[in-house]
Design a protein around this motif. Structure first.
Motif, PDB file in Angstrom:
ATOM      1  N   SER A  70       0.828  -1.206   0.000  1.00  0.00           N
ATOM      2  CA  SER A  70       0.000   0.000   0.000  1.00  0.00           C
ATOM      3  C   SER A  70       0.858   1.251   0.000  1.00  0.00           C
ATOM      4  O   SER A  70       0.566   2.213  -0.709  1.00  0.00           O
TER       5      SER A  70
ATOM      6  N   SER B 113     -14.812   9.978   0.271  1.00  0.00           N
ATOM      7  CA  SER B 113     -14.676   8.817   1.142  1.00  0.00           C
ATOM      8  C   SER B 113     -15.747   8.944   2.212  1.00  0.00           C
ATOM      9  O   SER B 113     -16.470   9.929   2.249  1.00  0.00           O
TER      10      SER B 113
ATOM     11  N   PHE C 231     -18.388   2.875  -1.924  1.00  0.00           N
ATOM     12  CA  PHE C 231     -17.140   2.141  -2.150  1.00  0.00           C
ATOM     13  C   PHE C 231     -16.337   2.037  -0.857  1.00  0.00           C
ATOM     14  O   PHE C 231     -15.793   0.991  -0.537  1.00  0.00           O
ATOM     15  N   ASP C 232     -16.308   3.122  -0.119  1.00  0.00           N
ATOM     16  CA  ASP C 232     -15.595   3.152   1.153  1.00  0.00           C
ATOM     17  C   ASP C 232     -16.145   2.112   2.119  1.00  0.00           C
ATOM     18  O   ASP C 232     -15.405   1.381   2.777  1.00  0.00           O
TER      19      ASP C 232
ATOM     20  N   ILE D 206     -15.133  -1.470   1.100  1.00  0.00           N
ATOM     21  CA  ILE D 206     -13.772  -1.808   1.513  1.00  0.00           C
ATOM     22  C   ILE D 206     -13.737  -2.123   3.001  1.00  0.00           C
ATOM     23  O   ILE D 206     -13.088  -3.068   3.446  1.00  0.00           O
TER      24      ILE D 206
ATOM     25  N   LEU E 200      -4.945  -1.238   3.984  1.00  0.00           N
ATOM     26  CA  LEU E 200      -6.077  -1.279   3.057  1.00  0.00           C
ATOM     27  C   LEU E 200      -6.576   0.133   2.763  1.00  0.00           C
ATOM     28  O   LEU E 200      -6.878   0.495   1.629  1.00  0.00           O
ATOM     29  N   GLN E 201      -6.624   0.932   3.824  1.00  0.00           N
ATOM     30  CA  GLN E 201      -7.098   2.316   3.708  1.00  0.00           C
ATOM     31  C   GLN E 201      -6.177   3.141   2.801  1.00  0.00           C
ATOM     32  O   GLN E 201      -6.634   3.851   1.915  1.00  0.00           O
TER      33      GLN E 201
ATOM     34  N   LYS F 101      -6.516   2.074  -0.779  1.00  0.00           N
ATOM     35  CA  LYS F 101      -7.745   2.609  -1.363  1.00  0.00           C
ATOM     36  C   LYS F 101      -7.557   4.069  -1.783  1.00  0.00           C
ATOM     37  O   LYS F 101      -7.916   4.467  -2.892  1.00  0.00           O
ATOM     38  N   GLU F 102      -6.967   4.848  -0.867  1.00  0.00           N
ATOM     39  CA  GLU F 102      -6.727   6.265  -1.166  1.00  0.00           C
ATOM     40  C   GLU F 102      -5.868   6.422  -2.424  1.00  0.00           C
ATOM     41  O   GLU F 102      -6.143   7.247  -3.287  1.00  0.00           O
TER      42      GLU F 102
ATOM     43  N   VAL G 155      -5.384   4.270  -4.909  1.00  0.00           N
ATOM     44  CA  VAL G 155      -6.096   3.859  -6.119  1.00  0.00           C
ATOM     45  C   VAL G 155      -7.080   4.942  -6.542  1.00  0.00           C
ATOM     46  O   VAL G 155      -7.187   5.286  -7.725  1.00  0.00           O
ATOM     47  N   ILE G 156      -7.767   5.522  -5.556  1.00  0.00           N
ATOM     48  CA  ILE G 156      -8.750   6.555  -5.890  1.00  0.00           C
ATOM     49  C   ILE G 156      -8.067   7.790  -6.482  1.00  0.00           C
ATOM     50  O   ILE G 156      -8.482   8.294  -7.524  1.00  0.00           O
TER      51      ILE G 156
ATOM     52  N   PHE H   2     -14.087   4.676 -10.321  1.00  0.00           N
ATOM     53  CA  PHE H   2     -13.383   5.811  -9.708  1.00  0.00           C
ATOM     54  C   PHE H   2     -13.554   7.122 -10.466  1.00  0.00           C
ATOM     55  O   PHE H   2     -13.685   8.182  -9.872  1.00  0.00           O
TER      56      PHE H   2
END
Lengths: 240, 262
Positions: free
Chosen positions: A9, B73, B157-158, B161, B174-175, B178-179, B181-182, B208
């Motif tokens: 990540s 988000s 979406f948030d 996840i 994971l958070q 996600k950020e 990718v967004i 997205f």
């Protein structure tokens, strides 16, 4: 699995930033006279320096809400070792390795394109610069985390100041003079990436200032540590 | 309905209480605006347009997108923590729908963030940073509608996840992922028209771009006419399908809790 997710990540996060620069440079040739690889090099030094901070000193973020507020900090004080060392050694943040990998990859991608020949001396200076960069990150965070001794939790301040490091991703020459001076002499994020990188970029005009990087790192650490000790004294004298 | 409204109201009051974070946030956004402004100023120092966008069009896109991204988000983090520490079992017994309660709180959050944060800051941006208004009032309305849907797509979406917290441990990772990718695919950093052809094609099939790119592209006249309507259509598609997916995944997850005797 968990370790991998953390590393991945952080790598992805860094990669997003690099990709952004790449996209912009698909449309322009130079940013205020700086080429793509020079920007990449600045970015790489910032990422690697920050990873030192992220891996070994990540606990600084938690001083207020995980130590002082729940009263956990007093436990460190009764032990026969330096409380700062104990506090920092409490956690090793493995997620930071992702940043380290990316930083090294980015630096080595950019290195051959800077137009200088890399000898042992240059490598040595680069490593010193990166370590210095890491310790400037540490010193700044330590300084503002220390405020927690007076105000219980200084996390909002630490976080805001840390965001200033966003400026350091790009050549400081693109900013207004006031911002440049601020990031050079007040909160020295300029020395975490731009000045060290400029040392290796021919004709950047900052070679001399760049050599100050280790000095700035040492001075910042001394100031931060002095401030920490003051905070510690103020904290213990309130009777806890 | 009334109790959910109360949740939203209380959440606003909670926010008003933590003023240190409010100032930290405001200041950080101001800093980010400064970086963006000087960066793009430097980019445009030797040219007048990129992909047909002049400086004021570009800076308008980037700043509006930055503000919009702050709203795409949601309460995923709260949900994930409730799941992680096991409180979800207790929450499920309470006389409300957990997801609806969280969404209500989220709406409270967003309203207060808009009023206290985004609104004054965007006024500053309009005054000091060459930001332009939409070309017509119809465009402005279309932007509001599109932004509204983009925010819901982001919120759903948030939560999706967050439900994964039933199966994974490293929430922070994971958070962050996600950020990343967004901000990558949503067009929050640069208009997608600047991206390579293949990248634009991929993002066309992902939810997205419907979060940030579509509304802001409508605002700045990058998407006009039929293109704009098609993009709005795709937003409707994503709102509906993410909502359904959320429902399904949540009921599967809840079953898991009940099986384990929670």
């Amino acid at each position: 699995m968990d370790f991998l997710l953390g590393v991945l990540s952080v790598m992805l996060q860094q990669f997003a930033g690099i990709f952004f620069v790449k996209i912009v440079f698909d449309h322009i040739h130079a940013l205020n006279g700086w080429t793509f690889y020079e920007i990449l090099f600045i970015y790489g030094i910032a990422a690697t320096g920050r990873s030192i901070h992220h891996i070994f000193f990540d606990n600084l973020w938690t001083l207020g809400w995980q130590y002082i507020r729940p009263g956990k900090f007093d436990r460190l004080l009764i032990r026969p070792i330096n409380p700062l060392f104990h506090f920092i050694a409490d956690r090793l943040q493995q997620d930071g390795f992702g940043q380290l990998f990316i930083g090294i990859i980015v630096i080595s991608t950019a290195m051959p394109h800077l137009g200088i020949s890399w000898g042992v001396l240059e490598f040595f200076i680069l490593v010193v610069m990166i370590i210095a960069s890491g310790f400037i990150f540490v010193a700044i965070n330590l300084f503002f985390a220390t405020l927690s001794f007076w105000m219980v939790d200084s996390l909002p301040i630490v976080w805001t100041i840390f965001n200033l490091s966003d400026f350091a991703r790009y050549p400081l020459t693109i900013y207004h003079k006031g911002i440049r001076h601020f990031l050079t002499w007040i909160v020295p994020y300029g020395f975490t990436a731009f000045y060290p990188a400029a040392y290796f970029i021919e004709g950047s005009g900052f070679e001399k200032l760049a050599l100050l990087t280790p000095v700035v790192a040492i001075v910042s650490c001394i100031i931060a540590y002095w401030f920490w000790n003051r905070g510690l004294r103020a904290f213990t004298s309130t009777g806890s | 309905m009334r109790k959910y409204f109360e949740f939203a109201r209380v959440q606003m009051q909670v926010h008003a209480a933590y003023s240190a974070w409010f100032w930290a946030n405001t200041f950080s956004i101001l800093l980010r605006m400064l970086v963006i402004y000087f960066f793009w100023k430097a980019v445009y120092s030797s040219r007048t347009e990129i992909e047909g966008l002049p400086f004021d069009g570009m800076i308008t896109y980037i700043i509006i997108a930055m503000f919009l991204q702050m709203f795409v988000s949601g309460v995923g983090q709260e949900l994930a923590h409730t799941i992680k520490d096991g409180n979800v079992a207790i929450e499920l017994m309470r006389p409300y729908n957990l997801i609806t309660r969280l969404v209500a709180m989220d709406i409270g959050d967003k309203v207060i963030h808009f009023v206290r944060g985004a609104l004054p800051l965007s006024i500053l941006a309009f005054i000091f940073m060459d930001i332009t208004f939409p070309s017509t009032w119809q465009n402005g309305l279309l932007f509001l509608l599109s932004a509204f849907m983009g925010i819901w797509i982001g919120t759903f979406f948030d939560l999706l996840i967050a439900i994964l917290a039933f199966w994974t441990i490293n929430l922070w990772g994971l958070q962050v992922m996600k950020e990343a990718v967004i901000s990558f695919f949503s067009g929050a950093l640069v208009p997608l028209i600047l991206f390579p052809e293949w990248f634009q094609t991929i993002s066309l099939f992902l939810p997205f771009q419907a979060m940030v790119y579509v509304p802001v592209a409508i605002y700045t006249d990058i998407l006009t006419g039929t293109e704009a309507w098609l993009a709005l259509g795709s937003q409707i598609f994503w709102v509906v399908s993410l909502f359904v997916l959320l429902r399904v995944l949540w009921s599967i997850a809840i079953k898991k809790v009940t099986i384990f005797g929670g």
